[in-house]
Design a protein around this motif. Sequence first.
Motif, mmCIF file in Angstrom:
data_model
loop_
_atom_site.group_PDB
_atom_site.id
_atom_site.type_symbol
_atom_site.label_atom_id
_atom_site.label_comp_id
_atom_site.label_asym_id
_atom_site.label_seq_id
_atom_site.Cartn_x
_atom_site.Cartn_y
_atom_site.Cartn_z
ATOM 1 N N PRO A 1 0.809 -1.233 0.000
ATOM 2 C CA PRO A 1 0.000 0.000 0.000
ATOM 3 C C PRO A 1 0.834 1.271 0.000
ATOM 4 C CG PRO A 1 -0.930 -1.595 1.516
ATOM 5 C CD PRO A 1 0.391 -2.158 1.066
ATOM 6 N N MET B 1 -4.359 4.846 -4.866
ATOM 7 C CA MET B 1 -5.357 4.699 -3.807
ATOM 8 C C MET B 1 -6.062 6.033 -3.562
ATOM 9 S SD MET B 1 -3.135 2.341 -1.169
ATOM 10 C CE MET B 1 -4.286 2.499 0.198
ATOM 11 N N LEU C 1 -4.809 -5.719 5.822
ATOM 12 C CA LEU C 1 -4.908 -5.545 4.375
ATOM 13 C C LEU C 1 -6.067 -6.338 3.781
ATOM 14 C CD1 LEU C 1 -2.043 -4.449 4.983
ATOM 15 C CD2 LEU C 1 -1.294 -5.466 2.825
ATOM 16 N N TRP D 1 -9.387 -4.635 2.830
ATOM 17 C CA TRP D 1 -9.541 -3.816 1.627
ATOM 18 C C TRP D 1 -10.545 -4.426 0.649
ATOM 19 C CZ3 TRP D 1 -5.959 -1.449 4.395
ATOM 20 C CH2 TRP D 1 -5.649 -0.112 4.098
ATOM 21 N N MET E 1 -8.630 3.630 6.141
ATOM 22 C CA MET E 1 -7.436 3.115 5.468
ATOM 23 C C MET E 1 -6.181 3.438 6.280
ATOM 24 S SD MET E 1 -7.884 3.962 1.414
ATOM 25 C CE MET E 1 -9.107 3.151 0.392
ATOM 26 N N SER F 1 -7.916 -2.324 -4.578
ATOM 27 C CA SER F 1 -8.559 -3.151 -3.553
ATOM 28 C C SER F 1 -8.183 -4.612 -3.698
ATOM 29 C CB SER F 1 -10.084 -2.997 -3.616
ATOM 30 O OG SER F 1 -10.473 -1.672 -3.323
ATOM 31 N N ILE G 1 -4.347 -5.168 -2.825
ATOM 32 C CA ILE G 1 -4.031 -5.080 -1.398
ATOM 33 C C ILE G 1 -4.634 -6.253 -0.640
ATOM 34 C CG2 ILE G 1 -4.318 -3.694 0.695
ATOM 35 C CD1 ILE G 1 -4.281 -1.212 -1.104
ATOM 36 N N THR G 2 -5.870 -6.615 -0.990
ATOM 37 C CA THR G 2 -6.496 -7.767 -0.340
ATOM 38 C C THR G 2 -5.700 -9.041 -0.611
ATOM 39 O OG1 THR G 2 -8.687 -6.772 -0.557
ATOM 40 C CG2 THR G 2 -8.594 -9.136 -0.141
#
Length: 441
Positions: A268, A275, A328, A331, A340, A402, A405-406
Amino acid sequence: MSNPRLDHEADDEGHDPSDTRDHSQGTTWKNGYRDAMRIREFRFLWFAHALSIVGTNLLNIAVSVLVYRATDSAFAAGITLAVTFLPPILAGPLLSGLADVFPRKQALIVCDLARAVFILAAGIPGIPVWAIWSLLFLSVVPAVPFTAARAALLAEIVQGERYVAGTAIIHLTTQLGMLIGLIAGGFVVSVIGPNTTVMANAAIFALSALLVMAGVRARPAPNTDADGNRSRPGLGAMITRGTRLVLTDPRLRTLALMAWVAGLYMIPYGIANPMADELGAGPGAAGIIMAGPSIGTLIGGFLLTRFVPPPTRMRWLGPLTVLASVPLILWILPLPLWLMVGLLAISGAAASYQIVANATFVLCTPEDGRGLAFGLVAAGLQASQGLGILFGSLLVELFGTSAVITGAGAVGVVLGVALAATWSRMAESAIEKMNEAEQPA
């Protein structure tokens, strides 16, 4: 297992242990910060480090502004910052071993003075951009053996829990130095101009060298025999030995992998701008997102090393490695900016386990190989973060922030669980190593 003991130590050069303290209360470990700062050598080494960190971040801003004004190209300014990441990756395995060949005080002084010379040259008005990039690269190269030598020397100046506290002070100072350097950099450049700022910055590293020269006592090179003869193995032999040491020792290998997981939960940080764009916000929001992990590390690092008993924090290394990636995963949900930043701060707080892992790694490494082993792992950390940000940025183009990061969080959790399970079988031996470091000689 009882808490590690801290032997009473006089100020300045004194390292004569005694058992005059009452250890029955089991709370002497809480004095680690104070006991480390009472040692004159540590204070000088710490102040020199603080100057170097401020100088490095001030330099990064000044040189990027210098290049941008010379080229009017944002891409050229980006290359300028990218150049500072290359030396640890390229030179880490090659130069870290110097910390195990030459006297470490001498290595620190030479590295700082070399940086000062290259930085002074980079600020000369009128030199071409390619020369600025080359000199900037060369100015960062000495930081590789410097960092390895400092970590190894620190283990000679402070031992056991004092070493953990000293390492925490160094790491927290790094975070604060980054903020001060970045904040001061823009102001200083606007007042005196980028060329003057870069050239004046050389004085910071010269002062750092003088502090080490004045405040740290000379010690022989680690590979010196009883007759004072210095053993200098070949470069290939040093790298092979260091790599074998890290990869074949289960504790060192696990601690190294724990450090390199940062390449996932730092993604991130590298994609903060897209973002912010997806939120409809501007560069200010990107800066806040990037600051989240540092804020968490500052708070978490202080709490972990100041209020958690040493054996407990050793056992927590595995769970904290997992927890650093858990935020994370959230996200997958739509998140406002404040949440965030909060989640990244939680991730950063958990990631402060790196302070303890760093100290544990050095304590578990043989004295004559600490510099190279530390340098190899530090180079791996730089590479993992750089590659994580690089691939994360590429995948954002395909799947969005998203999903990336996930996914990074999920992979980090899986790897963290595997490492935590492995470390759970090794934590007690690491605690024993800490206890051995605390025993009177």
